[in-house]
Design an enzyme around this catalytic site. Structure first.
Site, PDB file in Angstrom:
ATOM      1  N   ILE A  96     -81.482 -72.566 -38.380  1.00 13.85           N
ATOM      2  CA  ILE A  96     -81.828 -71.235 -37.886  1.00 13.85           C
ATOM      3  C   ILE A  96     -81.024 -70.188 -38.638  1.00 13.85           C
ATOM      4  O   ILE A  96     -79.788 -70.249 -38.669  1.00 13.85           O
ATOM      5  CB  ILE A  96     -81.543 -71.133 -36.376  1.00 13.85           C
ATOM      6  N   SER A  97     -81.702 -69.236 -39.272  1.00 16.02           N
ATOM      7  CA  SER A  97     -81.052 -68.124 -39.969  1.00 16.02           C
ATOM      8  C   SER A  97     -80.053 -68.659 -41.005  1.00 16.02           C
ATOM      9  O   SER A  97     -80.447 -69.350 -41.938  1.00 16.02           O
ATOM     10  CB  SER A  97     -80.390 -67.195 -38.945  1.00 16.02           C
ATOM     11  N   TRP A  98     -78.741 -68.346 -40.873  1.00 15.46           N
ATOM     12  CA  TRP A  98     -77.750 -68.901 -41.805  1.00 15.46           C
ATOM     13  C   TRP A  98     -77.833 -70.419 -41.831  1.00 15.46           C
ATOM     14  O   TRP A  98     -77.721 -71.039 -42.900  1.00 15.46           O
ATOM     15  CB  TRP A  98     -76.348 -68.452 -41.387  1.00 15.46           C
ATOM     16  N   GLY A 100     -80.366 -72.175 -41.559  1.00 18.22           N
ATOM     17  CA  GLY A 100     -81.492 -72.602 -42.375  1.00 18.22           C
ATOM     18  C   GLY A 100     -81.109 -72.750 -43.828  1.00 18.22           C
ATOM     19  O   GLY A 100     -81.645 -73.601 -44.547  1.00 18.22           O
ATOM     20  N   THR A 122     -85.269 -67.809 -41.588  1.00 14.67           N
ATOM     21  CA  THR A 122     -84.291 -67.978 -42.663  1.00 14.67           C
ATOM     22  C   THR A 122     -84.874 -67.574 -44.010  1.00 14.67           C
ATOM     23  O   THR A 122     -86.019 -67.128 -44.106  1.00 14.67           O
ATOM     24  CB  THR A 122     -83.773 -69.431 -42.681  1.00 14.67           C
TER      25      THR A 122
END
Length: 264
Positions: A96-98, A100, A122
């Site tokens: 998720i996000s970072w 990812g 991401t």
């Protein structure tokens, strides 16, 4: 079960939910920048049929500060060493996000240990299409996230940016200034562009059309660069659509992760 585990010269806070559920590969969840693992507990609880593992990065949540800066490649090696200690040979990945970014790096470095890869909200790193300038400016200031009284206010405005549904952030814990800064720096000098065409495992990409932190163009870029990847778009969930629209997110992810069982 939650515990501090020493691995690769670091001490990491690790949670294992639904331990003993062996009908599926364990799912390793890698969280967003500055976000502690307790924020993802609702996702783990929604997947009772499989073991879920989550880690606080150095200086985040309940993990002690890192001694020196680290790269994505180094942290991917650390995740592999952690799985060795846990006795886990192969995992599915949710980044998720970072997280990812770290998931992409792990999947490239440790392809034999990666089953399915889910990338949510991401991007491909330093080459990403940037988000809302005001939000990005806030993200670049560690003081906005490492002071308790401003943390939840900023999480509410930035991580839920673009969302119409509320996300509970009561479990949020402020990262340390060092932990947040090192995590931000590891992403700023990293890119997955050279190796994305080499990812051959099943890949699901999910993004929200109104995400103001990581615009949906980044998901389309990943989808075009990763052979045979799938993409699902959300609307109105913001950057944390996986929490604000949890039921749909879990349904799509479960169907994707279980597809190989259905085919078998």
């Amino acid at each position: 079960m939650k515990s501090l585990i020493g691995v690769a010269g670091r001490r990491l806070h690790v949670a294992r939910w639904n331990e003993g559920s062996d009908a599926h590969r364990p799912l390793l969840m890698l969280n967003g920048i500055g976000m502690n693992l307790e924020l993802l507990e609702p996702l783990a609880c929604a997947l009772p049929e499989r073991e879920v593992i989550c880690v606080d990065m150095p200086g985040i949540g309940s993990s002690p500060d890192p001694f020196i800066p680290y790269t994505m490649s180094q942290m991917a090696l650390t995740m592999a060493a952690l799985l060795d200690q846990l006795g886990v040979a192969e995992v599915d990945l949710l980044g998720i996000s970072w997280g990812g970014a770290l998931a992409q790096q792990f999947a490239f470095q440790h392809r034999s240990r990666t089953g399915n890869l889910v990338l949510a909200a991401t991007a491909a790193g330093a080459t990403m299409v940037p988000g809302n300038p005001a939000m990005m400016a806030h993200l670049a200031d560690p003081l906005e996230y490492t002071v308790e009284k401003t943390l939840k206010r900023n999480l509410a405005s930035i991580y839920n940016g673009g969302g119409t549904a509320q996300v509970s952030l009561n479990a949020a814990k402020a990262p340390s200034p060092l932990g947040f800064s090192y995590q931000l720096a590891s992403f700023a000098c990293w890119s997955s562009v050279p190796f994305l065409p080499l990812l051959r495992m099943p890949v699901m990409i999910m993004a929200d059309e109104e995400d103001q932190l990581i615009p949906p163009a980044n998901a389309q870029f990943l989808h075009n660069a990763i052979p045979h990847s799938q993409i699902e778009m959300f609307r109105g969930g913001g950057h944390l659509f996986m929490l604000s629209q949890r039921a749909r997110f879990i349904e799509i992810m479960r169907d994707f992760l279980d597809a190989e069982l259905a085919e078998g």
